[in-house]
Design an enzyme around this catalytic site. Structure first.
Site, PDB file in Angstrom:
ATOM      1  N   ASP A 299     -10.519   5.545  17.192  1.00  0.00           N
ATOM      2  CA  ASP A 299     -11.784   6.198  16.810  1.00  0.00           C
ATOM      3  C   ASP A 299     -12.419   5.412  15.664  1.00  0.00           C
ATOM      4  OD1 ASP A 299     -13.851   7.995  16.542  1.00  0.00           O
ATOM      5  OD2 ASP A 299     -12.685   9.453  15.385  1.00  0.00           O
TER       6      ASP A 299
ATOM      7  N   CYS B 258     -18.915   5.451  18.374  1.00  0.00           N
ATOM      8  CA  CYS B 258     -19.966   6.296  17.812  1.00  0.00           C
ATOM      9  C   CYS B 258     -21.221   5.461  17.545  1.00  0.00           C
ATOM     10  CB  CYS B 258     -19.480   7.020  16.557  1.00  0.00           C
ATOM     11  SG  CYS B 258     -18.946   5.913  15.260  1.00  0.00           S
TER      12      CYS B 258
HETATM   13  N1  SAH Z   1     -10.611   9.974  13.726  1.00  0.00           N
HETATM   14  C1  SAH Z   1     -11.140  10.527  12.500  1.00  0.00           C
HETATM   15  C2  SAH Z   1     -12.494   9.973  12.140  1.00  0.00           C
HETATM   16  C3  SAH Z   1     -12.544   8.456  12.053  1.00  0.00           C
HETATM   17  S1  SAH Z   1     -13.889   7.855  11.112  1.00  0.00           S
HETATM   18  C4  SAH Z   1     -11.179  12.036  12.590  1.00  0.00           C
HETATM   19  O1  SAH Z   1     -10.809  12.601  13.638  1.00  0.00           O
HETATM   20  O2  SAH Z   1     -11.562  12.664  11.614  1.00  0.00           O
HETATM   21  C5  SAH Z   1     -13.463   6.199  10.924  1.00  0.00           C
HETATM   22  C6  SAH Z   1     -12.318   5.927   9.964  1.00  0.00           C
HETATM   23  O3  SAH Z   1     -12.014   4.544  10.048  1.00  0.00           O
HETATM   24  C7  SAH Z   1     -12.576   6.185   8.507  1.00  0.00           C
HETATM   25  O4  SAH Z   1     -11.611   7.066   8.027  1.00  0.00           O
HETATM   26  C8  SAH Z   1     -12.403   4.820   7.797  1.00  0.00           C
HETATM   27  O5  SAH Z   1     -11.722   4.914   6.559  1.00  0.00           O
HETATM   28  C9  SAH Z   1     -11.564   4.092   8.793  1.00  0.00           C
HETATM   29  N2  SAH Z   1     -11.691   2.629   8.844  1.00  0.00           N
HETATM   30  C10 SAH Z   1     -12.797   1.869   8.881  1.00  0.00           C
HETATM   31  N3  SAH Z   1     -12.497   0.584   9.091  1.00  0.00           N
HETATM   32  C11 SAH Z   1     -11.144   0.515   9.182  1.00  0.00           C
HETATM   33  C12 SAH Z   1     -10.209  -0.528   9.424  1.00  0.00           C
HETATM   34  N4  SAH Z   1     -10.622  -1.787   9.614  1.00  0.00           N
HETATM   35  N5  SAH Z   1      -8.914  -0.236   9.474  1.00  0.00           N
HETATM   36  C13 SAH Z   1      -8.490   1.040   9.289  1.00  0.00           C
HETATM   37  N6  SAH Z   1      -9.316   2.058   9.084  1.00  0.00           N
HETATM   38  C14 SAH Z   1     -10.624   1.812   9.036  1.00  0.00           C
END
Ligand code: SAH
Length: 395
Positions: A299, A339
């Site tokens: 996600d 998204c």
């Molecule tokens: N699945 C979550 C929402 C994900 S939002 C839920 O159900 O609530 C996207 C997330 O990706 C954020 O928490 C952000 O901190 C993380 N993120 C962004 N880039 C990233 C990366 N390269 N590696 C790990 N996490 C990352």
């Protein structure tokens, strides 16, 4: 009221009730419209087309509100739109297992530039257009009248406001400052939300239905939740009997909150491994270590902020999904999301098909995910559709 004249040949979108008029489609403005004013849009012959918010600082110079000339766009017009949006969420909140949702979703709820999220008795608000900014005293008053919230906090996103020439200040709009921890429920799962410091408006309630659908497959399974944030998928899978979940997110604050959420939900912490790390690095590490899973959830944040970024983003989505597939036991499930509004479902399926080819896997799409009812898609505003996903069985 100031009249704005549309260029000849630009009528179609307005007639189809699309709420945006780009600055290039405007012939001229009769008089001195202030940014944020409600103006009348006329066609080249001078006939009424619609009322809308004006802003010469924005590429979207007009955000249309009302197409019926006889309806006055006044305070009560805005109050009614707020009340209708709030009332349309009552079904979602009715059984008491969920007390967090999006109450107002901007254009999709006929209120361009206004987003309101409910977290139990607290509201988080994003104001993204100058027109809505002017109306905020009325909007806040109506929200207070309808919901009597303990706090209303401004959580506007700086970059979106910048496009409209607005300054950003995250402030208390009404009531008290929201506490650092607000406990909310979603489908019976409890989450701690930090409204002021959390990402976006504090929680990704757009994944509510998809968490539930994915978790229904988790009983007895070993799950990998990538981009876990505060554990939306992790907690649902564990509550549904997953044997173990590994949650990966680069945000330490998100991982710390996830750990608190495990305790709040009385889940055995031994079943959860948290990894505060970059997902792309971690997936390669799992691959190199030979670590395999039954369900992999991907996600990621928005990879394609615009249509022009789609090609590059598609390659990133492909690579991510290829790695995810390689970590699945035969017949395992990949729940994968995008998204990015610029990525439609058809393209997303193509990207997943390419990822499967590269991984040397075969894929069946067994479910198509979309955004939930509190993020409605308005027929005349397809831009409001952004969240999509595929549940894939991978062989
Ligand atoms: N699945 C979550 C929402 C994900 S939002 C839920 O159900 O609530 C996207 C997330 O990706 C954020 O928490 C952000 O901190 C993380 N993120 C962004 N880039 C990233 C990366 N390269 N590696 C790990 N996490 C990352």
């Amino acid at each position: 009221m100031i009249d704005v004249i549309l260029k000849k040949g630009k009528e179609k979108a307005v007639l189809h009730r699309h709420p945006w008029v780009f600055s290039g489609a405007i012939e001229r403005v009769k008089g001195n419209a202030e940014n944020g004013d409600v103006v009348r849009l006329l066609d080249a012959k001078g006939a009424f087309m619609a009322y809308g918010f004006y802003n010469d600082q924005s590429r979207v110079a007009l955000r249309l509100l009302e197409w019926d000339e006889t309806v006055e766009v006044n305070e009560s017009w805005f109050r009614e739109k707020v009340a209708v949006a709030v009332a349309s969420r009552s079904n979602l909140l009715a059984d008491g297992t969920t007390n967090t949702c999006r109450l107002i979703f901007s254009e999709s709820d006929y209120l361009p530039g206004l987003i309101v999220d409910k977290y139990a008795d607290h509201l988080s608000v994003q104001v993204l257009t100058s027109g809505m900014e002017k109306m905020m005293p009325v909007i806040i008053d109506e929200l207070q009248r309808l919901l009597k919230p303990e706090s209303i906090f401004d959580k506007s996103d700086a970059s979106s406001r910048d496009h409209e020439g607005l300054e950003t200040e995250n402030i208390v709009l009404a009531g008290n400052h929201p506490p650092t921890r607000v406990e909310v429920k979603e489908n019976g799962v409890i989450y701690n939300i930090n409204i002021a410091e959390g990402q976006k408006s504090g929680f990704y309630c757009d994944q509510r239905d998809n968490r539930k659908i994915t978790a229904a497959y988790a009983k007895g399974k070993k799950v990998l939740d990538c981009f876990s944030y505060t554990g939306g998928f992790t907690l649902n899978c564990l509550k549904n009997g997953a044997t173990s979940v590994t949650a990966v997110d680069s945000s330490v604050l998100a991982i710390d909150t996830l750990k608190e959420n495990i305790i709040l939900n009385k889940i055995d912490p031994a079943k959860v491994t948290t990894i505060p790390s970059d997902v792309n690095k971690q997936l390669r590490k799992f691959r190199d270590d030979g670590e395999m899973f039954d369900i992999v959830i991907l996600d990621p944040p928005k990879y394609a902020p615009s249509r022009s970024a789609l090609d590059k983003a598609s390659r990133a989505y492909k690579d991510l999904n290829r790695l995810g597939m390689l970590l699945l036991n035969n017949g395992g499930l990949l729940a994968t999301f995008s998204c990015s509004g610029a990525m439609n479902m058809e393209t997303f399926k193509q990207v997943i098909a390419w990822a499967a080819l590269d991984a040397g896997k075969q894929v069946q799409f067994i479910h198509q995910f979309c955004q939930p009812e509190d993020h409605p898609v308005r027929a005349s505003f397809p831009e409001g559709e952004y969240l999509k996903g595929l549940l894939c069985r991978v062989f």
